[in-house]
Design an enzyme around this catalytic site. Structure first.
Site, PDB file in Angstrom:
ATOM      1  N   SER A 113       5.101  55.530 -70.536  1.00 22.94           N
ATOM      2  CA  SER A 113       5.274  53.846 -70.551  1.00 22.94           C
ATOM      3  C   SER A 113       4.688  53.356 -71.797  1.00 22.94           C
ATOM      4  O   SER A 113       5.011  53.727 -72.858  1.00 22.94           O
ATOM      5  CB  SER A 113       4.349  53.613 -69.266  1.00 22.94           C
ATOM      6  OG  SER A 113       4.573  51.979 -69.264  1.00 22.94           O
ATOM      7  N   HIS A 114       3.527  52.766 -71.859  1.00 32.35           N
ATOM      8  CA  HIS A 114       3.059  51.960 -72.808  1.00 32.35           C
ATOM      9  C   HIS A 114       1.839  52.917 -73.688  1.00 32.35           C
ATOM     10  O   HIS A 114       1.386  52.624 -74.718  1.00 32.35           O
ATOM     11  CB  HIS A 114       2.300  50.892 -72.284  1.00 32.35           C
ATOM     12  CG  HIS A 114       1.281  51.075 -71.342  1.00 32.35           C
ATOM     13  ND1 HIS A 114       1.553  51.556 -70.099  1.00 32.35           N
ATOM     14  CD2 HIS A 114      -0.010  51.093 -71.206  1.00 32.35           C
ATOM     15  CE1 HIS A 114       0.757  51.815 -69.275  1.00 32.35           C
ATOM     16  NE2 HIS A 114      -0.639  51.554 -69.987  1.00 32.35           N
ATOM     17  N   ASP A 277       7.799  47.438 -73.739  1.00 38.17           N
ATOM     18  CA  ASP A 277       6.779  48.633 -73.868  1.00 38.17           C
ATOM     19  C   ASP A 277       7.728  49.803 -73.841  1.00 38.17           C
ATOM     20  O   ASP A 277       8.997  49.820 -74.198  1.00 38.17           O
ATOM     21  CB  ASP A 277       5.991  48.772 -72.793  1.00 38.17           C
ATOM     22  CG  ASP A 277       6.551  49.402 -71.393  1.00 38.17           C
ATOM     23  OD1 ASP A 277       7.922  48.907 -71.102  1.00 38.17           O
ATOM     24  OD2 ASP A 277       5.873  50.151 -70.656  1.00 38.17           O
ATOM     25  N   ASP A 279       8.986  52.504 -72.235  1.00 35.30           N
ATOM     26  CA  ASP A 279      10.126  52.590 -71.190  1.00 35.30           C
ATOM     27  C   ASP A 279      10.732  51.348 -70.853  1.00 35.30           C
ATOM     28  O   ASP A 279      11.751  51.439 -69.783  1.00 35.30           O
ATOM     29  CB  ASP A 279       9.778  53.668 -70.046  1.00 35.30           C
ATOM     30  CG  ASP A 279       8.656  52.879 -69.176  1.00 35.30           C
ATOM     31  OD1 ASP A 279       8.139  51.976 -69.833  1.00 35.30           O
ATOM     32  OD2 ASP A 279       8.395  53.320 -68.072  1.00 35.30           O
ATOM     33  N   ASP A 281      10.016  48.774 -69.059  1.00 37.47           N
ATOM     34  CA  ASP A 281       9.730  48.012 -67.836  1.00 37.47           C
ATOM     35  C   ASP A 281       8.816  46.868 -67.950  1.00 37.47           C
ATOM     36  O   ASP A 281       8.528  45.990 -67.009  1.00 37.47           O
ATOM     37  CB  ASP A 281       9.340  48.902 -66.563  1.00 37.47           C
ATOM     38  CG  ASP A 281       8.211  49.919 -66.990  1.00 37.47           C
ATOM     39  OD1 ASP A 281       7.624  49.736 -68.102  1.00 37.47           O
ATOM     40  OD2 ASP A 281       7.734  50.834 -66.105  1.00 37.47           O
ATOM     41  N   ARG A 282       8.031  46.876 -68.919  1.00 32.96           N
ATOM     42  CA  ARG A 282       7.043  45.758 -68.894  1.00 32.96           C
ATOM     43  C   ARG A 282       7.603  44.680 -70.187  1.00 32.96           C
ATOM     44  O   ARG A 282       8.493  44.769 -70.705  1.00 32.96           O
ATOM     45  CB  ARG A 282       5.717  46.230 -69.780  1.00 32.96           C
ATOM     46  CG  ARG A 282       5.013  47.140 -68.840  1.00 32.96           C
ATOM     47  CD  ARG A 282       3.648  47.499 -69.379  1.00 32.96           C
ATOM     48  NE  ARG A 282       2.983  48.431 -68.656  1.00 32.96           N
ATOM     49  CZ  ARG A 282       1.549  48.752 -68.599  1.00 32.96           C
ATOM     50  NH1 ARG A 282       0.787  47.854 -69.142  1.00 32.96           N
ATOM     51  NH2 ARG A 282       1.118  49.426 -67.503  1.00 32.96           N
ATOM     52  N   LYS A 376       9.798  47.534 -62.129  1.00 31.59           N
ATOM     53  CA  LYS A 376       9.780  46.382 -63.053  1.00 31.59           C
ATOM     54  C   LYS A 376      10.591  46.482 -64.153  1.00 31.59           C
ATOM     55  O   LYS A 376      11.136  47.515 -64.452  1.00 31.59           O
ATOM     56  CB  LYS A 376       8.281  46.225 -63.464  1.00 31.59           C
ATOM     57  CG  LYS A 376       7.775  47.313 -64.110  1.00 31.59           C
ATOM     58  CD  LYS A 376       6.247  47.258 -64.259  1.00 31.59           C
ATOM     59  CE  LYS A 376       5.602  48.492 -65.043  1.00 31.59           C
ATOM     60  NZ  LYS A 376       4.256  48.682 -64.367  1.00 31.59           N
TER      61      LYS A 376
HETATM   62  C1  G1P Z   1      -1.401  50.414 -65.011  1.00 39.25           C
HETATM   63  C2  G1P Z   1      -1.435  48.915 -64.525  1.00 39.25           C
HETATM   64  C3  G1P Z   1      -0.497  48.897 -63.357  1.00 39.25           C
HETATM   65  C4  G1P Z   1       0.785  49.507 -63.618  1.00 39.25           C
HETATM   66  C5  G1P Z   1       0.579  50.914 -63.922  1.00 39.25           C
HETATM   67  C6  G1P Z   1       1.936  51.590 -64.452  1.00 39.25           C
HETATM   68  O1  G1P Z   1      -2.007  51.253 -64.144  1.00 39.25           O
HETATM   69  O2  G1P Z   1      -2.489  48.407 -64.397  1.00 39.25           O
HETATM   70  O3  G1P Z   1      -0.322  47.714 -63.081  1.00 39.25           O
HETATM   71  O4  G1P Z   1       1.544  49.365 -62.266  1.00 39.25           O
HETATM   72  O5  G1P Z   1      -0.065  50.940 -65.267  1.00 39.25           O
HETATM   73  O6  G1P Z   1       2.474  50.866 -65.422  1.00 39.25           O
HETATM   74  P1  G1P Z   1      -3.808  51.626 -64.089  1.00 39.25           P
HETATM   75  O7  G1P Z   1      -4.073  52.327 -65.584  1.00 39.25           O
HETATM   76  O8  G1P Z   1      -4.342  50.136 -63.990  1.00 39.25           O
HETATM   77  O9  G1P Z   1      -3.857  52.428 -62.900  1.00 39.25           O
HETATM   78 ZN    ZN Z   2       6.448  51.162 -68.873  1.00 38.97          ZN
END
Ligand code: G1P
Ligand code: ZN
Length: 543
Positions: A113-114, A277, A279, A281-282, A376
């Site tokens: 992801s990010h 981000d 991938d 989804d954000r 998302k």
């Molecule tokens: C974080 C975000 C959460 C999101 C997840 C995956 O998780 O807070 O909202 O769904 O990344 O993208 P966390 O690191 O807080 O468990």
């Molecule tokens: Zn992501």
């Protein structure tokens, strides 16, 4: 086609977190690490024999090699078909769409992801079920159990075929279809939104800057915003995905998307700014000189979704993760639709979306989406915003100001304390947990506590109970404080402190954000002794 069975032993720590198994890239490259986990995905879901899977990732370092391994293992495990994005590229929302559209048995998505990518960055593997959504806990638990028992994995001896060219090839009895990663997603977006209205908006001189952050949305945003909707060339910046995201942190928030923030604060700022981000989804949304918090964005999108063809009269309910601000609750109340509060992580929205009980969903962490898929969706949020602005006519900053004037403003910010020792983080949480029962009625930082608990969620569809999902402390004036430990970090523990202060419709909505949150910040310190436990007097990342 020769297949082989390789003896192996369980590897510790292969427990999927908030969003799949996420580790350092170097860890995933240790021979057998990925192989063990992929075999357990198959074994934990009844085997791969005869099944069809979607496979793709965000293009980060190790993406293509990992896909090669997955192809060889799927074929050796008897899978019938794989649908793979060209060059191994698929945004998470595009993968979710393909899983649903082609009625496959699920998908394997490669992304952290990010989190930063590259040789020294992070990597991740996530299994999505046949509804297109992240596997629910009963599936991830079954996969995890297999990782503790595994004795061997199956893999083709030969290298996988070419995933750089659109077309098909076979490995044993498995057909591998390499497809254009954008086509099906673009068709879906056309079905949801008023593309004509958005085209007219751009023709009339509306300007956008979309920062793809060198990540997967580059090709999607270029094709849809520039080619299909007519935004001027160059509207999408950092549009070419790179294995290490250009050395950056593909996290769309004001800290990491600083290039976009600078453009949106410049003298000749475009009308609308957005970023996505790693991938895809954000989403991050900006107006001229204005950051629209994800929680506010969810509230506004809910209030105006009827301006998009797919959602007119069709928003049955809305859902938000527990730490997300309560701004959308106020909109839902006025629209007389239910608002569900779920634990952090998109997987908890799945049942509500499948049951048609929620149509729009969102998280404070820049995640917004709807029933169109089961993830998302960053670009979807941008397109819904553009659709709304095209049909409404107001500027986004004005629209938001009018919204606050009508509903009140939930000032909101998240303070993250990163890489703190796990024991210190756990000590902080358990000390706070001990105090909870006695808090209601007490005053702290000039505010009276109305409720305090450790959030537990009873899923209204399958009745599963998920406990210990974060501590929430509510105040009588509508303000709130939430604390939880991250489930996606790869080093030590990350403490997330979510701060929310409500100022009603007649109040001052133009205060400095952190100043407005002052009492809630003070309450957090006083209740949780953050400095004492973490040794830090300020958060590492404030968004
Ligand atoms: C974080 C975000 C959460 C999101 C997840 C995956 O998780 O807070 O909202 O769904 O990344 O993208 P966390 O690191 O807080 O468990
Ligand atoms: Zn992501």
């Amino acid at each position: 086609m020769p297949f082989k069975t390789v003896q192996t032993t369980p590897i510790d720590g292969q427990k999927p977190g908030t969003s799949g198994l996420r580790k350092k890239t170097a860890q995933f490259r240790v021979p057998g690490y990925l192989e063990n986990f992929v075999q357990c995905i198959f074994d934990g879901t009844g085997g791969a024999a005869g099944k069809t899977y979607v496979v793709g990732g965000d293009g980060r370092f190790f993406n293509a090699e990992a896909i090669g391994i997955i192809i060889r293992m799927a074929a050796a495990n008897g899978a019938a078909r794989l649908i793979i994005g060209q060059n191994g590229i698929l945004s998470t929302p595009a993968a979710s769409n393909l899983i649903r559209k082609y009625k496959t048995d699920g998908g394997i998505i490669l992304s952290a992801s990010h989190n930063p990518g590259g040789e020294n960055g992070d990597f991740g593997v996530k299994f999505n079920a046949s509804n297109g959504g992240p596997a629910p806990e009963k599936i991830t638990d079954a996969i995890y159990l297999k990782t503790t028992e595994i004795t061997d994995y199956k893999i083709a001896e030969e290298d996988a075929g070419d995933i750089g060219t659109i077309g098909s090839f076979t490995m044993g009895d498995c057909r591998i279809d390499v497809i254009d990663p954008v086509d099906d997603y673009e068709t879906l977006m056309q079905d949801l939104f008023d593309f004509e209205a958005i085209r007219t908006l751009f023709q009339n001189g509306f300007r956008i800057c979309f920062d793809a952050m060198h990540a997967v949305t580059g090709p999607y945003a270029t094709r849809i915003l520039e080619d299909a909707l007519g935004a001027p060339k160059g509207s999408v910046i950092n549009a070419v995905p790179s294995p290490d995201f250009g050395g950056g942190h593909p996290d769309p928030n004001p800290v990491w998307a600083s290039e976009l923030v600078a453009i949106m604060s410049g003298t000749d700022a475009p009308d609308f700014g957005a970023a996505s981000d790693g991938d895809g989804d954000r989403n991050m949304i900006m107006g001229k000189n204005a950051f629209v918090s994800p929680s506010d964005s969810l509230a506004l999108l809910t209030a105006y979704a009827h301006l998009a063809p797919a959602y007119a009269g069709k928003v049955a309910g809305v859902a938000r993760s527990m730490p997300t601000s309560q701004a959308v609750d106020l909109v839902a109340e006025r629209l007389r639709i239910p608002c569900f509060e779920t634990p952090t992580g998109w997987k908890f929205f799945g049942n509500l979306l499948d049951a048609g009980m929620a149509t729009l969903c969102g998280e404070e962490s820049a995640g917004t989406g709807s029933s169109h898929i089961r993830e998302k969706d960053g670009l979807w949020a941008v397109l819904l915003w553009l659709n709304i602005l095209a049909r409404d006519g107001r500027d986004i900053v004005q629209l938001r100001a009018d919204h606050w004037r009508s509903f009140g403003r939930n000032y909101y910010s998240r303070h993250d304390y990163e890489e703190i020792p796990t024991e210190a983080a756990e000590a902080l949480v358990s000390a706070l947990r001990e105090k909870l029962a006695a808090l209601p009625g007490q005053s702290v930082a000039g505010m009276e506590i109305s409720a305090a608990d450790d959030f537990a969620y009873l899923d209204p569809i399958d009745q599963s109970l998920t406990e210990r999902q974060g501590i929430r402390v509510s105040f009588t004036d509508g303000s709130r404080l939430v604390m939880r430990l991250s489930g996606t970090g790869t080093q030590g523990a990350t403490l997330r402190v979510y701060l929310e202060r409500f100022v009603d419709h007649s109040g001052d909505h133009t205060q400095d954000l952190q100043a407005a949150l002052g009492p809630v910040i003070a309450a957090a310190e006083s209740l949780a002794d953050i400095t004492k436990h973490t040794g830090r007097s300020v958060a590492d990342v404030i968004t």
